[in-house]
Design a protein around this motif. Structure first.
Motif, PDB file in Angstrom:
ATOM      1  N   VAL A  45       0.827  -1.211   0.000  1.00  0.00           N
ATOM      2  CA  VAL A  45       0.000   0.000   0.000  1.00  0.00           C
ATOM      3  C   VAL A  45       0.857   1.256   0.000  1.00  0.00           C
ATOM      4  N   ARG A  46       2.111   1.152   0.443  1.00  0.00           N
ATOM      5  CA  ARG A  46       2.979   2.329   0.477  1.00  0.00           C
ATOM      6  C   ARG A  46       3.267   2.866  -0.914  1.00  0.00           C
ATOM      7  N   LEU A  47       3.093   2.015  -1.924  1.00  0.00           N
ATOM      8  CA  LEU A  47       3.316   2.464  -3.298  1.00  0.00           C
ATOM      9  C   LEU A  47       2.386   3.615  -3.666  1.00  0.00           C
ATOM     10  N   PHE A  48       1.248   3.713  -2.970  1.00  0.00           N
ATOM     11  CA  PHE A  48       0.235   4.681  -3.362  1.00  0.00           C
ATOM     12  C   PHE A  48       0.152   5.878  -2.418  1.00  0.00           C
ATOM     13  N   HIS A  49       0.943   5.889  -1.350  1.00  0.00           N
ATOM     14  CA  HIS A  49       0.924   7.022  -0.426  1.00  0.00           C
ATOM     15  C   HIS A  49       1.371   8.292  -1.144  1.00  0.00           C
ATOM     16  N   GLY A  50       0.543   9.335  -1.049  1.00  0.00           N
ATOM     17  CA  GLY A  50       0.906  10.617  -1.631  1.00  0.00           C
ATOM     18  C   GLY A  50       0.747  10.723  -3.127  1.00  0.00           C
ATOM     19  N   LYS A  51       0.277   9.658  -3.769  1.00  0.00           N
ATOM     20  CA  LYS A  51       0.126   9.674  -5.223  1.00  0.00           C
ATOM     21  C   LYS A  51      -1.247  10.250  -5.604  1.00  0.00           C
ATOM     22  N   PRO A  52      -1.330  10.966  -6.715  1.00  0.00           N
ATOM     23  CA  PRO A  52      -2.645  11.414  -7.213  1.00  0.00           C
ATOM     24  C   PRO A  52      -3.535  10.211  -7.514  1.00  0.00           C
ATOM     25  N   VAL A  53      -4.832  10.408  -7.389  1.00  0.00           N
ATOM     26  CA  VAL A  53      -5.772   9.310  -7.607  1.00  0.00           C
ATOM     27  C   VAL A  53      -5.605   8.703  -8.999  1.00  0.00           C
ATOM     28  N   ASP A  54      -5.518   9.534 -10.021  1.00  0.00           N
ATOM     29  CA  ASP A  54      -5.415   9.010 -11.387  1.00  0.00           C
ATOM     30  C   ASP A  54      -4.172   8.142 -11.561  1.00  0.00           C
ATOM     31  N   GLN A  55      -3.058   8.554 -10.956  1.00  0.00           N
ATOM     32  CA  GLN A  55      -1.831   7.772 -11.057  1.00  0.00           C
ATOM     33  C   GLN A  55      -1.967   6.440 -10.326  1.00  0.00           C
TER      34      GLN A  55
ATOM     35  N   LEU B 253      -4.749   4.782  -9.787  1.00  0.00           N
ATOM     36  CA  LEU B 253      -5.659   3.924 -10.552  1.00  0.00           C
ATOM     37  C   LEU B 253      -4.979   3.345 -11.784  1.00  0.00           C
ATOM     38  N   GLU B 254      -4.067   4.095 -12.374  1.00  0.00           N
ATOM     39  CA  GLU B 254      -3.349   3.604 -13.551  1.00  0.00           C
ATOM     40  C   GLU B 254      -2.324   2.545 -13.169  1.00  0.00           C
ATOM     41  N   THR B 255      -1.705   2.693 -11.999  1.00  0.00           N
ATOM     42  CA  THR B 255      -0.634   1.792 -11.580  1.00  0.00           C
ATOM     43  C   THR B 255      -1.155   0.476 -11.023  1.00  0.00           C
ATOM     44  N   LEU B 256      -2.233   0.538 -10.250  1.00  0.00           N
ATOM     45  CA  LEU B 256      -2.670  -0.633  -9.489  1.00  0.00           C
ATOM     46  C   LEU B 256      -2.897  -1.886 -10.338  1.00  0.00           C
ATOM     47  N   PRO B 257      -3.661  -1.840 -11.431  1.00  0.00           N
ATOM     48  CA  PRO B 257      -3.894  -3.084 -12.189  1.00  0.00           C
ATOM     49  C   PRO B 257      -2.636  -3.664 -12.811  1.00  0.00           C
ATOM     50  N   LEU B 258      -1.590  -2.836 -12.989  1.00  0.00           N
ATOM     51  CA  LEU B 258      -0.342  -3.332 -13.570  1.00  0.00           C
ATOM     52  C   LEU B 258       0.427  -4.224 -12.601  1.00  0.00           C
ATOM     53  N   LEU B 259       0.071  -4.173 -11.313  1.00  0.00           N
ATOM     54  CA  LEU B 259       0.792  -4.940 -10.309  1.00  0.00           C
ATOM     55  C   LEU B 259       0.311  -6.382 -10.212  1.00  0.00           C
ATOM     56  N   TYR B 260      -0.792  -6.686 -10.869  1.00  0.00           N
ATOM     57  CA  TYR B 260      -1.403  -8.006 -10.718  1.00  0.00           C
ATOM     58  C   TYR B 260      -1.211  -8.828 -11.987  1.00  0.00           C
ATOM     59  N   SER B 261      -0.719 -10.053 -11.821  1.00  0.00           N
ATOM     60  CA  SER B 261      -0.497 -10.920 -12.973  1.00  0.00           C
ATOM     61  C   SER B 261      -1.807 -11.480 -13.508  1.00  0.00           C
ATOM     62  N   VAL B 262      -2.822 -11.593 -12.676  1.00  0.00           N
ATOM     63  CA  VAL B 262      -4.158 -11.996 -13.115  1.00  0.00           C
ATOM     64  C   VAL B 262      -5.161 -11.031 -12.490  1.00  0.00           C
ATOM     65  N   CYS B 263      -6.322 -10.948 -13.114  1.00  0.00           N
ATOM     66  CA  CYS B 263      -7.447 -10.164 -12.565  1.00  0.00           C
ATOM     67  C   CYS B 263      -7.144  -8.677 -12.435  1.00  0.00           C
ATOM     68  N   GLY B 264      -6.328  -8.138 -13.321  1.00  0.00           N
ATOM     69  CA  GLY B 264      -6.043  -6.710 -13.287  1.00  0.00           C
ATOM     70  C   GLY B 264      -7.283  -5.872 -13.529  1.00  0.00           C
ATOM     71  N   THR B 265      -8.186  -6.338 -14.392  1.00  0.00           N
ATOM     72  CA  THR B 265      -9.423  -5.600 -14.658  1.00  0.00           C
ATOM     73  C   THR B 265     -10.301  -5.543 -13.419  1.00  0.00           C
ATOM     74  N   ALA B 266     -10.420  -6.668 -12.723  1.00  0.00           N
ATOM     75  CA  ALA B 266     -11.225  -6.690 -11.494  1.00  0.00           C
ATOM     76  C   ALA B 266     -10.630  -5.765 -10.442  1.00  0.00           C
ATOM     77  N   GLN B 267      -9.306  -5.730 -10.348  1.00  0.00           N
ATOM     78  CA  GLN B 267      -8.656  -4.830  -9.395  1.00  0.00           C
ATOM     79  C   GLN B 267      -8.913  -3.369  -9.775  1.00  0.00           C
TER      80      GLN B 267
END
Length: 276
Positions: A32-42, A44-58
């Motif tokens: 979760v520290r990856l997202f501290h202080g980050k703009p919402v749009d950034q 949201l763009e980064t989070l699904p890239l971290l998952y090898s499966v189910c990126g759309t659901a995330q």
């Protein structure tokens, strides 16, 4: 960083009898520290890239959480379109596992890569058809320009793939099955991957294997969920979640059981949430 983590499950047995089970979660909370202080749009763009499966659901879950926190309302059509993309991704992942894993268990030949193209392309096809000019997972949604003919073609390609590669049966015939006897008759007369797997489970006497009294996860009370996630015990709740003092099942079975299909009702009456 692999943010999904995993569950390590150890079985301790005495001959054929399981005596003890331990389950450990390796979910890395520091992610979760990856997202501290980050703009919402950034974020949201980064989070699904971290998952090898189910990126759309995330992505769908993340934007829904942001919109709820920011008191942003989106249209019902936007939400339904997002849900369709999640369902497409879920269908693709299930089909991949069936096509790649089930043949090994049931001594059945695997399809070649070319035969898997229709399901592989389904999520991208639907996204390009419904949201050709924007990102559906941005706060507030984005413009939808639905090409209904192209949408129908995407879904029809996926349907034909499942009928030919998984069931060797039409959807209408599959949905007409309403009891275990019909399932047995189909499995005995089909050479499909799904039929081979069902035959194996029945032949080995595993229809009830794993049956338990654990029920499906009920609808969650939003305020109560917020309270759990804001509490000092939040990490324990996330790693080993219980709801109202009990563990619950969240699986393909519980998702489908909500539809009250006749075949599933009959199988659940006979075998509960066992393997069949």
């Amino acid at each position: 960083m692999k943010v999904e983590g995993r569950l390590d499950i150890d079985l301790y047995r005495d001959a054929a009898q399981v005596r003890e089970v331990t389950i450990r979660s390796t979910r890395p909370f520091q992610a979760v520290r990856l997202f501290h202080g980050k703009p919402v749009d950034q974020a949201l763009e980064t989070l699904p890239l971290l998952y090898s499966v189910c990126g759309t659901a995330q992505a769908a879950a993340a934007v829904a959480a942001c919109e709820q926190a920011m008191l942003v309302t989106v249209s019902d059509n936007q939400n339904r379109a997002r849900e369709l993309l999640v369902q497409a991704e879920t269908s693709r992942e299930h089909m991949f596992r069936i096509l790649l894993d089930w043949p090994t268990f049931a001594d059945h030949p695997r399809p070649d890569a070319a035969q898997m193209g229709a399901m592989s392309a389904l999520p991208r096809c639907l996204r390009n058809t419904i949201f050709p000019e924007g990102n559906p997972f941005q706060v507030g949604g984005t413009a939808m320009t639905v090409d209904r003919r192209a949408l129908a073609a995407c879904l029809n390609d996926a349907r034909q793939f499942v009928e030919a590669q998984i069931l060797n049966l039409s959807f209408d015939e599959w949905q007409a099955m309403d009891n275990e006897a019909a399932l047995v008759a189909w499995a005995g007369g089909s050479d499909s991957i799904a039929a081979a797997r069902v035959q194996m489970v029945m032949r080995e006497g595993w229809s009830d294997f794993g049956r338990s009294t654990i029920t499906g996860l009920p609808c969650l009370e939003i305020d109560a969920l917020h309270e759990r996630l804001a509490a000092a015990s939040a990490e324990a709740f996330i790693s080993r979640p219980q709801w109202q003092g009990a563990s619950h099942e969240t699986t393909a079975l519980t998702r489908q059981s909500a539809r009250q299909q006749a075949l599933l009702r009959d199988l659940c009456d006979r075998h509960g949430n066992g393997l069949l």
